[in-house]
Design a protein around this motif. Structure first.
Motif, mmCIF file in Angstrom:
data_model
loop_
_atom_site.group_PDB
_atom_site.id
_atom_site.type_symbol
_atom_site.label_atom_id
_atom_site.label_comp_id
_atom_site.label_asym_id
_atom_site.label_seq_id
_atom_site.Cartn_x
_atom_site.Cartn_y
_atom_site.Cartn_z
ATOM 1 N N ASP A 108 0.851 -1.196 0.000
ATOM 2 C CA ASP A 108 0.000 0.000 0.000
ATOM 3 C C ASP A 108 0.888 1.248 0.000
ATOM 4 O OD1 ASP A 108 -2.971 -0.749 0.336
ATOM 5 O OD2 ASP A 108 -1.970 -2.044 1.785
ATOM 6 N N PHE A 152 -1.508 -0.552 -4.170
ATOM 7 C CA PHE A 152 -2.971 -0.570 -4.073
ATOM 8 C C PHE A 152 -3.467 0.870 -4.010
ATOM 9 C CE2 PHE A 152 -1.762 -4.612 -1.810
ATOM 10 C CZ PHE A 152 -2.027 -5.431 -2.891
ATOM 11 N N ARG A 166 -11.992 6.658 5.756
ATOM 12 C CA ARG A 166 -11.204 6.538 4.530
ATOM 13 C C ARG A 166 -11.387 7.717 3.579
ATOM 14 N NH1 ARG A 166 -10.138 0.381 2.867
ATOM 15 N NH2 ARG A 166 -8.205 1.387 2.220
ATOM 16 N N LYS A 205 -9.210 1.372 -6.846
ATOM 17 C CA LYS A 205 -9.981 0.722 -5.779
ATOM 18 C C LYS A 205 -10.921 1.732 -5.155
ATOM 19 C CE LYS A 205 -6.826 1.373 -1.846
ATOM 20 N NZ LYS A 205 -5.772 0.805 -1.011
ATOM 21 N N HIS A 206 -11.944 1.350 -4.476
ATOM 22 C CA HIS A 206 -12.414 -0.032 -4.278
ATOM 23 C C HIS A 206 -13.672 -0.143 -5.126
ATOM 24 C CE1 HIS A 206 -10.220 1.211 -0.635
ATOM 25 N NE2 HIS A 206 -9.781 -0.013 -0.595
ATOM 26 N N MET A 249 -9.299 -3.351 -7.631
ATOM 27 C CA MET A 249 -9.576 -4.089 -6.389
ATOM 28 C C MET A 249 -11.068 -4.013 -6.082
ATOM 29 S SD MET A 249 -8.204 -3.412 -2.497
ATOM 30 C CE MET A 249 -6.475 -3.548 -2.884
ATOM 31 N N PHE A 252 -15.199 -3.879 -0.091
ATOM 32 C CA PHE A 252 -15.722 -4.721 0.989
ATOM 33 C C PHE A 252 -17.248 -4.710 1.092
ATOM 34 C CE2 PHE A 252 -11.512 -4.010 3.311
ATOM 35 C CZ PHE A 252 -11.148 -5.340 3.324
ATOM 36 N N ASP A 284 -10.302 -7.537 -2.148
ATOM 37 C CA ASP A 284 -9.697 -6.854 -1.007
ATOM 38 C C ASP A 284 -9.318 -7.929 0.012
ATOM 39 O OD1 ASP A 284 -8.663 -4.985 0.718
ATOM 40 O OD2 ASP A 284 -10.372 -3.630 0.631
ATOM 41 N N TRP A 285 -8.676 -7.496 1.057
ATOM 42 C CA TRP A 285 -8.115 -8.403 2.070
ATOM 43 C C TRP A 285 -9.209 -9.337 2.624
ATOM 44 C CZ3 TRP A 285 -3.004 -8.093 4.286
ATOM 45 C CH2 TRP A 285 -2.818 -8.903 5.417
ATOM 46 N N MET A 316 -6.800 -11.979 -2.327
ATOM 47 C CA MET A 316 -5.874 -11.436 -1.348
ATOM 48 C C MET A 316 -6.017 -12.192 -0.026
ATOM 49 S SD MET A 316 -5.451 -7.502 0.074
ATOM 50 C CE MET A 316 -5.269 -6.677 -1.476
ATOM 51 N N TRP A 422 -2.168 5.594 6.435
ATOM 52 C CA TRP A 422 -1.494 4.736 5.457
ATOM 53 C C TRP A 422 -0.022 5.073 5.318
ATOM 54 C CZ3 TRP A 422 -3.048 0.245 4.225
ATOM 55 C CH2 TRP A 422 -4.397 -0.042 3.943
ATOM 56 N N GLU A 492 -8.567 3.537 7.328
ATOM 57 C CA GLU A 492 -9.448 2.369 7.310
ATOM 58 C C GLU A 492 -9.964 2.041 8.710
ATOM 59 O OE1 GLU A 492 -7.864 -1.113 5.397
ATOM 60 O OE2 GLU A 492 -9.558 -2.336 6.045
HETATM 61 C C1 NOJ Z 1 -7.614 -3.503 2.988
HETATM 62 C C2 NOJ Z 1 -7.907 -2.192 2.350
HETATM 63 O O1 NOJ Z 1 -9.291 -2.020 2.198
HETATM 64 C C3 NOJ Z 1 -7.243 -2.019 1.004
HETATM 65 O O2 NOJ Z 1 -7.477 -0.722 0.556
HETATM 66 C C4 NOJ Z 1 -5.787 -2.338 1.105
HETATM 67 O O3 NOJ Z 1 -5.142 -2.085 -0.108
HETATM 68 C C5 NOJ Z 1 -5.647 -3.773 1.534
HETATM 69 N N1 NOJ Z 1 -6.248 -3.940 2.855
HETATM 70 C C6 NOJ Z 1 -4.187 -4.239 1.571
HETATM 71 O O4 NOJ Z 1 -3.533 -3.681 2.640
#
Ligand code: NOJ
Length: 753
Positions: A108, A152, A166, A205-206, A249, A252, A284-285, A316, A422, A492
């Motif tokens: 990231d 990302f 965010r 993203k996202h 990406m 969620f 996403d994760w 991921m 971040w 986040e």
């Molecule tokens: C979750 C986050 O929502 C996403 O933006 C991020 O890139 C990933 N984790 C990887 O760290």
């Protein structure tokens, strides 16, 4: 570093990568890539294919990681940043795995790798895509120097609710501004060619709608109908595809009950069929297996099946593809051809990145990160990201007869906090804080500096230290108060239900105000905060968001007039949390506010009740925000005149030319962000009261006047209409060329068949 220099740098790298003088024909290069993809794919076992679709997070034990790689079970690793380890893992992939497919190293890298730029929301305030592109280019140069080839970013979610943590990570509330900034960011990360060793693959993203989380609470459901999705939330993503974003990406959230990671409409119909995206999609994760928690899949097998069939190419960290796909294929629930398509998408990007030819990073001392030119670019980005919200009696820039300055507040000397959300790799030891920079400038001007922190951090509530700071500050000619949010309060999962200042910061401003000395408040935050009261107690206010490594010198230059503020609010600043979500580009109600409404304190006891003449507003907050979108002052003033359209009727294939004059009517050289808004007055569905369609930054000397123009093709007035078709509907429109979203005179025009 100038953009031209960065482009030249990229060009030199491309030349060395492709061989100087070779005619690098894109079509034949693409054909070669496709051929190489097919040749490799034919050799792969199902397990090796699923390995490419598997992204794992790094962990300490390098033997275990190496074993997985050797068996071809990993396509990408995230969160490796040590070039020695990265090279060791890459060597295993190239030399010891059966097919020698390199690993794609991801991280990231959101607003800088080592040199940290202002948070993206701050960068959006610059309305300057060049600083965004330069910032992303520098981030790519620094990150690729250790072996990272995939970031990302950018986050191009439209965010209209500052409670959402965010919001810091995106470009604000506006579709057009976010599209422009997203494209600039992709260009910066990916450079002139992915194949350039300093390029890193971007990730849009996202996808999609994540910023509309209900109540501003992260991960929450969204309920965006298709038309709104297409008119407001999707355009930045379409622009990202057109700009060549290598990856996407999934988000969620579930929208209207469908999690994005399993959303066929988004990932197949829109992304692949309509937009012809040929990169790859990462989840996403753990968002694949989280579809079980959502209640959209009964178990991991169903989650994997839904995600793969929807079009997720890489998973991921949650490993369900590798685990479940073989049985799903045996049971005839999943076709191997779908797996092949996913692997094609991933290999295509690995080939385009030149990873097969150039897999290794340079080891040894790193002379790239924190290069002086990177720091200077970060400083310029910060200067252009700071919004002047108020400047009573020209308090700023500080006058030459000032003898003493008091610097107060928890954010004045907080090297970690000013970097923002971040920040995994930026080292606070490199941060230059406002205190340090003001100290330097004060010495140059023979000004005495008094420093009292007042509060140790933004949530500190210590009234005794507030009183001590106010006593000390009372001795100065002017007070600089640095308040805001620690970096961990946005980002986040760091959402807030209350947007007021934390801890004792409001009391601190009040105590400083009561000294009778002019208070210049500087707010460093990850989002708009509700600071109406504190603004009323300040003579001048600068809003810097989290300004990054070089925030200190940037702010000091603005305070002392070495630089002049030019930024504008990238989202609406509410007066009260209860007003959000709040955005300028809303549809009209049938009963819009008149601004003559009777507010709470003026309502008589036992007032008569009627709904006649009622309008849309809040009894306790009225209708207007604290500051509208696009708002920001300068040390100078600008005047707009003679706004003229080339004609007043246009066919849908024509272009409007808008000419206007802009004059610098003040005493400083300054830069104005000129904004062009359009309203489609009536349509087959209701349309926003205004939409930003163009902007430009114009620098003028005092008294200088320029005739300027915008061109706007009528085709850009198209929207998704009642039949869910993107069309320009003939009819009457209004157009504004103005300093912000609430100013200016409407100029009418008509679109004819
Ligand atoms: C979750 C986050 O929502 C996403 O933006 C991020 O890139 C990933 N984790 C990887 O760290």
């Amino acid at each position: 570093m100038t953009n031209r220099f960065l482009k030249l740098l990229s060009f030199v790298f491309i030349l060395s990568a492709v061989g100087c003088g070779k005619n690098n024909d894109t079509n034949s290069a693409n054909e070669t890539v496709e051929r190489r993809v097919e040749t490799l794919l034919r050799k792969m076992t199902l397990e090796e294919k699923l390995g490419q679709m598997n992204q794992i997070t790094s962990y300490a034990n390098i033997e275990d990681l190496s074993n997985l790689i050797k068996k071809g079970e990993v396509g990408s690793i995230l969160n490796e940043i040590d070039p020695v380890r990265i090279n060791a893992l890459q060597r295993v992939a190239i030399e010891e795995s059966r097919l020698g497919i390199p690993i794609l190293i991801a991280r990231d890298v959101i607003h800088g790798f080592k040199t940290i730029f202002p948070i993206p929301l701050g960068q959006a305030a610059s309305f300057n895509p060049d600083i965004v592109e330069t910032g992303a280019r520098i981030a790519a140069i620094e990150a690729s120097s250790v072996g990272i080839r995939w970031t990302f970013a950018p986050m191009i979610d439209i965010g209209r609710d500052p409670r959402w943590g965010r919001i810091a990570e995106g470009f604000g509330e506006d579709t057009y501004l976010t599209s422009v900034m997203g494209v600039a960011s992709i260009k910066g990360y990916q450079g002139d060619s992915l194949n350039n060793p300093t390029s890193i693959a971007a990730c849009a993203k996202h996808f999609a709608g994540y910023g509309a989380a209900e109540g501003g609470r992260d991960y929450n459901s969204t309920n965006i109908p298709e038309r709104l999705l297409r008119n407001v939330f999707l355009p930045p993503f379409e622009a990202a595809v057109n700009a060549g974003a290598a990856t996407f990406m999934t988000s969620f959230n579930d929208n209207d009950g469908i999690p994005s990671t399993g959303n066929v409409f988004l990932l197949k119909d829109v992304l692949r069929k309509e937009w012809k995206f040929d990169g790859f999609v990462v989840s996403d994760w753990a968002s694949v297996v989280e579809m079980i928690t959502h209640g959209y899949a009964a178990d991991e097998a169903e989650a994997a099946l839904k995600a793969i069939n929807a079009g997720v190419d890489m998973e991921m960290v949650s490993g369900s593809f590798v685990k479940e796909a073989p049985q799903l294929i045996k049971d005839n629930k999943l076709k191997e051809s779908v797996i092949d398509d996913a692997v094609r998408d991933i290999l295509r990007i690995k080939f385009k990145l030149g990873l097969f030819e150039n897999p290794y990073a340079k080891e040894g001392s790193n002379t790239v990160c924190y290069d002086e030119s990177h720091l200077q670019a970060a400083k310029q980005a910060a200067i252009e990201s700071v919004i002047l919200l108020k400047n009573t009696n020209q308090t700023l820039p500080v006058k030459s007869d000032i003898k003493s300055i008091a610097v107060v507040g928890p954010m004045a000397n907080a090297p970690y906090e000013q970097l923002g959300t971040w920040v995994f790799d930026g080292d606070k030891a490199y941060t230059q804080t406002p205190l340090k920079a003001i100290d330097n400038l004060s010495k140059c001007h023979n000004i005495q500096l008094i420093y009292e922190q007042g509060l140790t951090h933004s949530r500190d509530n210590n009234m005794a230290t507030i009183a001590k700071a106010a006593n000390a500050a009372a001795k100065a000619d002017v007070i600089f108060a640095f308040i805001g949010e620690e970096s961990i309060l946005s980002g986040e999962a760091h959402c807030l239900a209350d947007l007021n200042l934390q801890g004792g910061q409001s009391a601190l401003i009040e105590a400083l105000y009561k000294t009778g000395k002019p208070v210049v408040t500087v707010v460093m935050a990850g989002r708009p905060l509700t600071i109406e009261k504190e603004i009323s107690q300040s003579a001048a206010v600068l809003y810097s968001f989290h300004p990054g490594t070089m925030g200190g010198p940037a702010i000091a230059d603005l305070l002392f007039g070495v630089a002049v503020p030019s930024a504008k609010t990238p989202m609406t600043f509410p007066k009260a949390t209860g007003q959000v979500p709040m955005y300028y580009s809303h549809n009209n109600t049938g009963r819009p506010a008149t601004r003559n409404e009777v507010l709470l304190n003026n309502i008589e006891v036992e007032a008569g009740q009627t709904s006649l003449g009622c309008t849309s507003f809040y009894l306790d907050a009225g209708f207007d925000p604290l500051y509208p979108f696009g708002y920001g002052l300068s040390y100078t003033t600008f005047s707009y005149s003679n706004i003229k359209l080339s004609k007043d009727k246009f066919k849908s294939d024509e272009t409007i030319k808008v000419e206007f004059e802009l004059e610098n009517t003040g005493n400083y050289q300054g830069t104005e962000v000129v904004q062009l808004y359009v309203q489609d007055k009536s349509g087959s569905v209701t349309r926003p009261v205004k939409e930003l369609k163009r902007f430009m930054r114009v620098t003028l000397q005092p008294t200088e006047k320029k005739t300027l123009s915008f061109e706007l093709p009528i085709s850009e007035l198209a929207f998704w209409n009642i039949d869910m078709k993107k069309v320009v509907e003939p009819g009457d429109f209004n157009l504004w060329v103005a300093t912000d979203s609430q100013s200016g005179e409407a100029v009418p025009f008509t679109v004819i068949q």
